[in-house]
Design a protein around this motif. Structure first.
Motif, PDB file in Angstrom:
ATOM      1  N   PHE A 130     -11.082 -17.423 -13.156  1.00 53.93           N
ATOM      2  CA  PHE A 130     -11.692 -16.963 -14.404  1.00 53.93           C
ATOM      3  C   PHE A 130     -12.600 -18.038 -14.994  1.00 53.93           C
ATOM      4  O   PHE A 130     -12.234 -19.201 -15.105  1.00 53.93           O
ATOM      5  CB  PHE A 130     -10.604 -16.581 -15.418  1.00 53.93           C
ATOM      6  N   PRO A 188      -1.155 -15.706 -21.010  1.00 51.84           N
ATOM      7  CA  PRO A 188      -2.493 -15.702 -20.406  1.00 51.84           C
ATOM      8  C   PRO A 188      -3.475 -16.543 -21.210  1.00 51.84           C
ATOM      9  O   PRO A 188      -3.208 -16.923 -22.360  1.00 51.84           O
ATOM     10  CB  PRO A 188      -2.873 -14.215 -20.435  1.00 51.84           C
ATOM     11  N   ASP A 189      -4.620 -16.806 -20.620  1.00 54.51           N
ATOM     12  CA  ASP A 189      -5.706 -17.498 -21.293  1.00 54.51           C
ATOM     13  C   ASP A 189      -6.252 -16.580 -22.391  1.00 54.51           C
ATOM     14  O   ASP A 189      -6.639 -15.442 -22.112  1.00 54.51           O
ATOM     15  CB  ASP A 189      -6.803 -17.814 -20.261  1.00 54.51           C
ATOM     16  N   ALA A 210      -9.513 -14.966 -21.530  1.00 55.42           N
ATOM     17  CA  ALA A 210      -9.419 -13.846 -20.592  1.00 55.42           C
ATOM     18  C   ALA A 210      -8.956 -12.578 -21.294  1.00 55.42           C
ATOM     19  O   ALA A 210      -9.463 -11.480 -21.029  1.00 55.42           O
ATOM     20  CB  ALA A 210      -8.465 -14.204 -19.454  1.00 55.42           C
ATOM     21  N   SER A 261       5.368 -17.993 -20.349  1.00 54.66           N
ATOM     22  CA  SER A 261       4.150 -17.658 -19.623  1.00 54.66           C
ATOM     23  C   SER A 261       3.233 -16.901 -20.573  1.00 54.66           C
ATOM     24  O   SER A 261       3.669 -15.982 -21.273  1.00 54.66           O
ATOM     25  CB  SER A 261       4.454 -16.802 -18.386  1.00 54.66           C
ATOM     26  N   ASP A 274     -10.756 -12.170 -11.523  1.00 46.76           N
ATOM     27  CA  ASP A 274     -10.605 -12.871 -12.790  1.00 46.76           C
ATOM     28  C   ASP A 274      -9.181 -12.834 -13.323  1.00 46.76           C
ATOM     29  O   ASP A 274      -8.881 -13.477 -14.337  1.00 46.76           O
ATOM     30  CB  ASP A 274     -11.570 -12.282 -13.826  1.00 46.76           C
ATOM     31  N   HIS A 326      -9.171  -6.918 -15.836  1.00 48.68           N
ATOM     32  CA  HIS A 326      -9.764  -8.031 -15.097  1.00 48.68           C
ATOM     33  C   HIS A 326     -10.074  -7.655 -13.649  1.00 48.68           C
ATOM     34  O   HIS A 326     -10.735  -8.415 -12.941  1.00 48.68           O
ATOM     35  CB  HIS A 326      -8.858  -9.280 -15.149  1.00 48.68           C
ATOM     36  N   TRP A 347      -6.883 -14.129 -11.647  1.00 51.34           N
ATOM     37  CA  TRP A 347      -6.368 -15.393 -11.115  1.00 51.34           C
ATOM     38  C   TRP A 347      -6.937 -16.527 -11.968  1.00 51.34           C
ATOM     39  O   TRP A 347      -8.151 -16.671 -12.096  1.00 51.34           O
ATOM     40  CB  TRP A 347      -6.786 -15.562  -9.652  1.00 51.34           C
ATOM     41  N   SER A 348      -6.067 -17.341 -12.531  1.00 47.33           N
ATOM     42  CA  SER A 348      -6.509 -18.362 -13.490  1.00 47.33           C
ATOM     43  C   SER A 348      -7.543 -19.301 -12.886  1.00 47.33           C
ATOM     44  O   SER A 348      -8.463 -19.752 -13.578  1.00 47.33           O
ATOM     45  CB  SER A 348      -5.301 -19.157 -14.004  1.00 47.33           C
ATOM     46  N   GLN A 349      -7.427 -19.599 -11.599  1.00 47.01           N
ATOM     47  CA  GLN A 349      -8.373 -20.527 -10.983  1.00 47.01           C
ATOM     48  C   GLN A 349      -9.747 -19.911 -10.790  1.00 47.01           C
ATOM     49  O   GLN A 349     -10.721 -20.609 -10.497  1.00 47.01           O
ATOM     50  CB  GLN A 349      -7.835 -21.040  -9.642  1.00 47.01           C
TER      51      GLN A 349
END
Length: 580
Positions: free
Chosen positions: A497, A458-459, A462, A456, A491, A115, A493-495
């Motif tokens: 992507f 990830p998306d 992503a 936790s 990308d 990413h 950073w979740s905000q």
């Protein structure tokens, strides 16, 4: 010319000016007139993330230990600073001397997760360096990619002049020796193509422009050298464990994570079946208990850290870590020093008894919490026993309560099943659809939440993009380029992507990510990295001379002329390589 006044005026307008300041504790400042080569190490993420990279910190100290070399640092500016720099016409600069990247001889990018690939292009563009290697001339610095975890450089081939494959410590100084020899002979920066041609003779160095990869019509023809004097496959380098880093640069801002780090073990660096399968390494290179404790002592003295993390390969045996922990606890009570252990990797192919035994050892040593790593979406034949991880968390909590007298903190770090280059899964593994992965994550989260533990993950969108970039060939470079032009940066950073932008980037490039991550590959299919280093010990993929370009076979090509009758002294004879 860049001035402190111009820079300070920008720093007043951004959220975290400490990201772009200088003068940290243990930073190295050298006189530019006293050195022969200038290097800047770039990490393609913000300052707080890059400063937690042990690889960056180690290479920074390694290079600055050489009197003939100056090494400085730079990180990708966050969006507010990037916009301000473009508006002011101010190029990206190094932290230590605040000089533009354009004036350095070499720019080393420490490459990590996929990413961050678009951030490489963002940094080069902000620096005024053409993002594509083919568009650079002799006035541009050489752009070098490295990172011990880089398994497939092909998607980045358009953007880098060369890569150091494997562990860079054993190659960096040899590469710089060659650069200095040629720089002295030329009376300035060496001829770009001549240096790249000669660099191919250093084991572990890969120069993409010296290989031709034909993907016409969607085929995967084997990549071949452009010159008969360039051998393949290019094999990854390995290095002896150097003394542990004990004087890292202490960041101004809280790093992510913000603690000292000691590497206690590293995998063997080989290509045996176990390593390629991703199994725990049976022959890791380890530091002695005494060396680790001494390194922790030095970190406490030189940096003031009261939190230390131990770094080891995934799935490493916990018993050696416990031996280190006992020695540390004998010197530092729990209240004086916090010790962080690596996550416990949970195997899918056997009962999790070993993981539970490792947890019990940690609790008996006084730990009140631990982390598990778990992979979602395994094929049915391998058993995606997500209920087992919930049961393991419950058993871990019962064990902790029995030993500690209270419920321990348990964190599960989930990832998704995906193919990975240079492993046994590169041909057989396929990534499940995103909606299926999302459902698995949701179900697992419910079970973990009922136990009061934390998950936790990830998306999945992503991870799908990262997997396609990891498994791709040179055509994927256009996907990365298009995504960057569409505004994809940070990308990880979740905000930041945005999956729709990546969908559009793949469309513009005429590619489907499923081509790389959702189809099994036969043993006859050529993998994009087959010319890089062999997946199996002793394999060779060197093509016959009749497969090389006709111009090279019939008469000396330009590369031949650089390499034939080469009188350049071997870099191994240089002082830096001798000391390394």
């Amino acid at each position: 010319a860049m001035t402190d006044i111009a820079i300070e005026s920008l720093l007043k307008r951004v959220q975290k000016p400490g990201r772009y300041a200088n003068g940290e504790w243990n930073a190295v400042i050298k006189d530019w007139t006293d050195v022969e080569a200038t290097v800047v190490i770039s990490y393609p993420d913000v300052y707080e993330v890059g400063m937690s990279s042990l690889e960056l910190q180690t290479l920074y100290q390694l290079l600055n230990a050489e009197s003939r070399v100056l090494c400085e640092r730079v990180f990708t500016p966050w969006t507010d600073m990037a916009a301000a720099m473009r508006e002011a016409g101010l190029p990206l600069y190094s932290l230590e001397s605040r000089r533009p990247l354009q004036v350095f001889d070499l720019v080393f990018f420490v490459l990590g997760p996929e990413h961050g690939y678009t951030n490489v292009l963002e940094s080069l563009d902000l620096a005024g360096v053409p993002v594509k290697a083919a568009e650079r001339d002799g006035s541009a610095p050489l752009v070098v990619g490295l990172g011990s975890g880089l398994a497939n450089p092909e998607p980045l081939a358009d953007f880098f002049d060369l890569f150091i494959l494997g562990e860079p410590e054993g190659v960096l100084l040899e590469l710089l020796d060659l650069f200095l020899l040629m720089k002295r002979a030329a009376g300035g920066r060496p001829h770009r193509e001549a240096f790249l041609a000669k660099a191919t003779r250093i084991p572990g160095v890969y120069v993409p422009s010296m290989f031709h990869a034909d993907h016409g019509g969607g085929s995967n023809a084997p990549a071949r050298p452009v010159c008969r004097r360039i051998s393949q496959p290019v094999r990854r380098s390995s290095a002896e464990l150097r003394p542990a880093l004990t004087r890292p640069v202490v960041p101004y801002l809280e790093a992510l994570p913000d603690r000292g780090v000691v590497e206690v073990a590293r995998d063997c660096g080989g290509s045996c079946r176990g390593c390629r399968a991703g199994s725990p390494c049976e022959l890791p290179r380890r530091r002695s208990v005494e060396a680790v404790v001494d390194a922790i002592d030095a970190l406490v003295r030189s940096c003031g850290y009261r939190e230390i993390g131990l770094q080891a390969p995934d799935g490493d045996d916990y018993e050696p870590l416990m031996e280190i922990a006992r020695a540390v606890r004998a010197r530092y009570p729990v209240g004086e020093l916090t010790l962080f252990l690596p996550p416990i990797q949970i195997p899918h192919d056997r009962p999790p008894d070993q993981a539970l035994a490792s947890a019990e050892m940690a609790f008996r040593m006084g730990w009140s919490g631990l982390r598990y790593r778990w992979v979602l979406g395994r094929p049915a034949g391998e058993g995606d026993r997500q209920i087992d991880i919930v049961q393991l968390v419950a058993l871990t909590q019962e064990t902790g309560r029995r030993i500690l007298g209270r419920r321990p903190k348990v964190r599960v770090e989930a990832s998704y099943h995906r193919p990975r280059p240079q492993t046994l899964s590169e041909r057989s593994a396929t990534m499940p659809p995103v909606d299926e992965l999302q459902k698995l994550q949701t179900d697992l989260r419910k079970g973990i939440r009922k136990l009061g533990a934390h998950l936790s993950a990830p998306d999945p969108h992503a991870t799908e993009v990262e997997a396609a970039l990891a498994m791709g060939d040179r055509r994927v470079a256009n996907v990365i380029f298009q995504a960057w032009r569409l505004g994809c940066t940070f990308d990880g950073w979740s905000q930041r992507f945005d999956s729709s932008r990546w969908d559009e980037a793949f469309r513009l490039a005429g590619l489907d990510p499923d081509l790389f991550i959702r189809r099994p590959r036969s043993d006859q299919e050529t993998m994009p990295w087959s010319h890089i280093w062999s997946s199996g010990a002793g394999e060779s993929t060197k093509p016959a001379n009749d497969a090389l370009p006709a111009a090279c076979a019939e008469q000396p090509c330009p590369v031949c002329r650089y390499l034939e009758d080469d009188e350049t002294p071997s870099p191994a004879a240089g002082a830096m390589a001798d000391r390394c």
